[in-house]
Design an enzyme around this catalytic site. Structure first.
Site, PDB file in Angstrom:
ATOM      1  N   LYS A  21       0.819  -1.217   0.000  1.00 54.45           N
ATOM      2  CA  LYS A  21       0.000   0.000   0.000  1.00 54.45           C
ATOM      3  C   LYS A  21       0.853   1.267   0.000  1.00 54.45           C
ATOM      4  O   LYS A  21       0.452   2.256  -0.608  1.00 54.45           O
ATOM      5  CB  LYS A  21      -1.045   0.001   1.112  1.00 54.45           C
ATOM      6  CG  LYS A  21      -0.546  -0.081   2.500  1.00 54.45           C
ATOM      7  CD  LYS A  21      -1.693  -0.216   3.481  1.00 54.45           C
ATOM      8  CE  LYS A  21      -1.210  -0.724   4.809  1.00 54.45           C
ATOM      9  NZ  LYS A  21       0.083  -0.260   5.298  1.00 54.45           N
ATOM     10  N   ARG A  96      -7.053   2.474  11.234  1.00 55.14           N
ATOM     11  CA  ARG A  96      -6.729   1.057  11.412  1.00 55.14           C
ATOM     12  C   ARG A  96      -7.573   0.403  12.496  1.00 55.14           C
ATOM     13  O   ARG A  96      -7.478  -0.811  12.694  1.00 55.14           O
ATOM     14  CB  ARG A  96      -5.257   0.944  11.855  1.00 55.14           C
ATOM     15  CG  ARG A  96      -4.273   0.599  10.770  1.00 55.14           C
ATOM     16  CD  ARG A  96      -2.880   0.773  11.364  1.00 55.14           C
ATOM     17  NE  ARG A  96      -1.952  -0.179  10.860  1.00 55.14           N
ATOM     18  CZ  ARG A  96      -1.033   0.090   9.931  1.00 55.14           C
ATOM     19  NH1 ARG A  96      -0.969   1.281   9.379  1.00 55.14           N
ATOM     20  NH2 ARG A  96      -0.199  -0.828   9.553  1.00 55.14           N
ATOM     21  N   ARG A 135      11.779  -7.509   1.841  1.00 58.08           N
ATOM     22  CA  ARG A 135      11.975  -6.088   2.156  1.00 58.08           C
ATOM     23  C   ARG A 135      12.916  -5.931   3.346  1.00 58.08           C
ATOM     24  O   ARG A 135      13.680  -4.972   3.421  1.00 58.08           O
ATOM     25  CB  ARG A 135      10.620  -5.440   2.465  1.00 58.08           C
ATOM     26  CG  ARG A 135      10.709  -3.946   2.642  1.00 58.08           C
ATOM     27  CD  ARG A 135       9.359  -3.301   2.754  1.00 58.08           C
ATOM     28  NE  ARG A 135       8.722  -3.575   4.041  1.00 58.08           N
ATOM     29  CZ  ARG A 135       7.487  -3.215   4.347  1.00 58.08           C
ATOM     30  NH1 ARG A 135       6.747  -2.582   3.457  1.00 58.08           N
ATOM     31  NH2 ARG A 135       6.979  -3.477   5.525  1.00 58.08           N
ATOM     32  N   ARG A 141      13.957  -2.640   7.740  1.00 60.11           N
ATOM     33  CA  ARG A 141      12.938  -2.188   8.701  1.00 60.11           C
ATOM     34  C   ARG A 141      12.895  -3.135   9.887  1.00 60.11           C
ATOM     35  O   ARG A 141      12.763  -4.351   9.707  1.00 60.11           O
ATOM     36  CB  ARG A 141      11.567  -2.120   8.007  1.00 60.11           C
ATOM     37  CG  ARG A 141      11.019  -0.707   7.922  1.00 60.11           C
ATOM     38  CD  ARG A 141       9.734  -0.684   7.180  1.00 60.11           C
ATOM     39  NE  ARG A 141       8.615  -1.171   7.999  1.00 60.11           N
ATOM     40  CZ  ARG A 141       7.344  -1.071   7.627  1.00 60.11           C
ATOM     41  NH1 ARG A 141       7.038  -0.501   6.474  1.00 60.11           N
ATOM     42  NH2 ARG A 141       6.395  -1.513   8.402  1.00 60.11           N
ATOM     43  N   ARG A 152       1.923  -8.554  13.440  1.00 57.80           N
ATOM     44  CA  ARG A 152       1.287  -7.521  12.607  1.00 57.80           C
ATOM     45  C   ARG A 152       0.128  -8.098  11.794  1.00 57.80           C
ATOM     46  O   ARG A 152      -0.908  -7.461  11.647  1.00 57.80           O
ATOM     47  CB  ARG A 152       2.327  -6.862  11.691  1.00 57.80           C
ATOM     48  CG  ARG A 152       3.179  -5.848  12.454  1.00 57.80           C
ATOM     49  CD  ARG A 152       4.497  -5.568  11.764  1.00 57.80           C
ATOM     50  NE  ARG A 152       4.362  -4.977  10.454  1.00 57.80           N
ATOM     51  CZ  ARG A 152       5.266  -5.097   9.486  1.00 57.80           C
ATOM     52  NH1 ARG A 152       6.361  -5.812   9.684  1.00 57.80           N
ATOM     53  NH2 ARG A 152       5.080  -4.518   8.325  1.00 57.80           N
TER      54      ARG A 152
HETATM   55  P1  ADP Z   1       2.514  -2.166   7.602  1.00 56.06           P
HETATM   56  O1  ADP Z   1       1.160  -1.886   7.057  1.00 56.06           O
HETATM   57  O2  ADP Z   1       3.365  -2.968   6.693  1.00 56.06           O
HETATM   58  O3  ADP Z   1       2.477  -2.747   8.992  1.00 56.06           O
HETATM   59  P2  ADP Z   1       2.994   0.702   8.145  1.00 56.06           P
HETATM   60  O4  ADP Z   1       4.185   1.495   7.727  1.00 56.06           O
HETATM   61  O5  ADP Z   1       1.668   1.139   7.626  1.00 56.06           O
HETATM   62  O6  ADP Z   1       3.331  -0.790   7.723  1.00 56.06           O
HETATM   63  O7  ADP Z   1       2.909   0.667   9.745  1.00 56.06           O
HETATM   64  C1  ADP Z   1       4.011   0.279  10.534  1.00 56.06           C
HETATM   65  C2  ADP Z   1       3.665   0.348  12.030  1.00 56.06           C
HETATM   66  O8  ADP Z   1       3.341   1.713  12.383  1.00 56.06           O
HETATM   67  C3  ADP Z   1       2.447  -0.452  12.475  1.00 56.06           C
HETATM   68  O9  ADP Z   1       2.754  -1.807  12.723  1.00 56.06           O
HETATM   69  C4  ADP Z   1       2.057   0.311  13.757  1.00 56.06           C
HETATM   70  O10 ADP Z   1       2.898  -0.032  14.840  1.00 56.06           O
HETATM   71  C5  ADP Z   1       2.334   1.755  13.396  1.00 56.06           C
HETATM   72  N1  ADP Z   1       1.129   2.404  12.815  1.00 56.06           N
HETATM   73  C6  ADP Z   1       0.984   2.834  11.524  1.00 56.06           C
HETATM   74  N2  ADP Z   1      -0.227   3.379  11.329  1.00 56.06           N
HETATM   75  C7  ADP Z   1      -0.885   3.282  12.518  1.00 56.06           C
HETATM   76  C8  ADP Z   1      -2.187   3.645  12.959  1.00 56.06           C
HETATM   77  N3  ADP Z   1      -3.075   4.195  12.133  1.00 56.06           N
HETATM   78  N4  ADP Z   1      -2.505   3.398  14.243  1.00 56.06           N
HETATM   79  C9  ADP Z   1      -1.642   2.838  15.092  1.00 56.06           C
HETATM   80  N5  ADP Z   1      -0.411   2.451  14.748  1.00 56.06           N
HETATM   81  C10 ADP Z   1      -0.009   2.661  13.469  1.00 56.06           C
END
Ligand code: ADP
Length: 195
Positions: A21, A96, A135, A141, A152
């Site tokens: 995404k 989320r 990745r 990361r 996750r």
């Molecule tokens: P992915 O979808 O691959 O897990 P993201 O970069 O979208 O990667 O998110 C990485 C981390 O950032 C999540 O696992 C969470 O810990 C935090 N995070 C991102 N967006 C949110 C959100 N909307 N609410 C709470 N935590 C978030």
């Protein structure tokens, strides 16, 4: 004449960890000319900073859990209030959780705005696991290790996947096959959005 606000494009993109995404959000935002806002990137910037929030944010991200809704709400409200969002935005990774949906509704509702469409990248769990581990080698990361990936995926299934039904019920969900080459997925998204 329409005001810029009524012509704005306000989109969300959702998908499990590793669905691509972030990549698709960048391409789409460039194509449409609206900012892509990734809460994950915002949190990674906080993690890398020297601020007092850095350590707790790092601990949560490395565990695979979500940052608290209140903290997240404040950051998103700040970002959406910036000038470049006045013609729209593409939110990547927010909302989320159900409280985050309510927060976003209220935030947009205050200025008479709504979400126009929610792109859902549909992809097989086995495919995303492979992508995430690949990745990890490239980007390094910290949350791309098998243990955190499992958490996750579980947290996504429990807390975020149910939001797809909610947006479907609102008639906003645009489901797109997230498999295959990046450019193919990008083309499918544009077609599905009619752009
Ligand atoms: P992915 O979808 O691959 O897990 P993201 O970069 O979208 O990667 O998110 C990485 C981390 O950032 C999540 O696992 C969470 O810990 C935090 N995070 C991102 N967006 C949110 C959100 N909307 N609410 C709470 N935590 C978030």
């Amino acid at each position: 004449m329409n005001s810029p606000t009524s012509q704005a494009t306000r989109l969300l993109i959702m998908g499990p960890p590793g669905s691509g995404k972030g990549t698709q959000a960048s391409l789409l935002s460039e194509h449409i000319g609206i900012p892509a806002i990734s809460t994950g990137e915002i949190f990674r910037a906080i993690e890398a900073s020297n601020s007092p929030e850095s350590a707790p944010v790092r601990a949560i991200m490395q565990s695979g859990g979500y940052i608290g809704d209140e903290v997240t709400a404040g950051l998103v409200a700040d970002r959406l209030s910036q000038d470049d969002c006045r013609f729209g935005f593409l939110l990547d990774g927010y909302p989320r959780t159900l409280p985050q949906v309510e927060t976003l509704d209220a935030l947009l509702g205050r200025s008479g705005q709504t979400v126009d469409a929610v792109i859902s990248l549909v992809i097989d769990v086995d495919d995303v696991n492979g992508r995430l581990l690949k990745r990890a080698d490239i980007d390094g990361r910290a949350d791309d290790n098998q243990e955190t990936i499992n958490v996750r995926q579980r947290v996504y299934a429990e807390q975020t996947a149910p939001l797809l039904d909610l947006y479907r019920a609102r008639g906003l969900l645009v489901e797109v096959d997230g498999g295959g080459p990046v450019q193919d997925v990008a083309a499918r998204i544009l077609t599905a959005l009619g752009r």
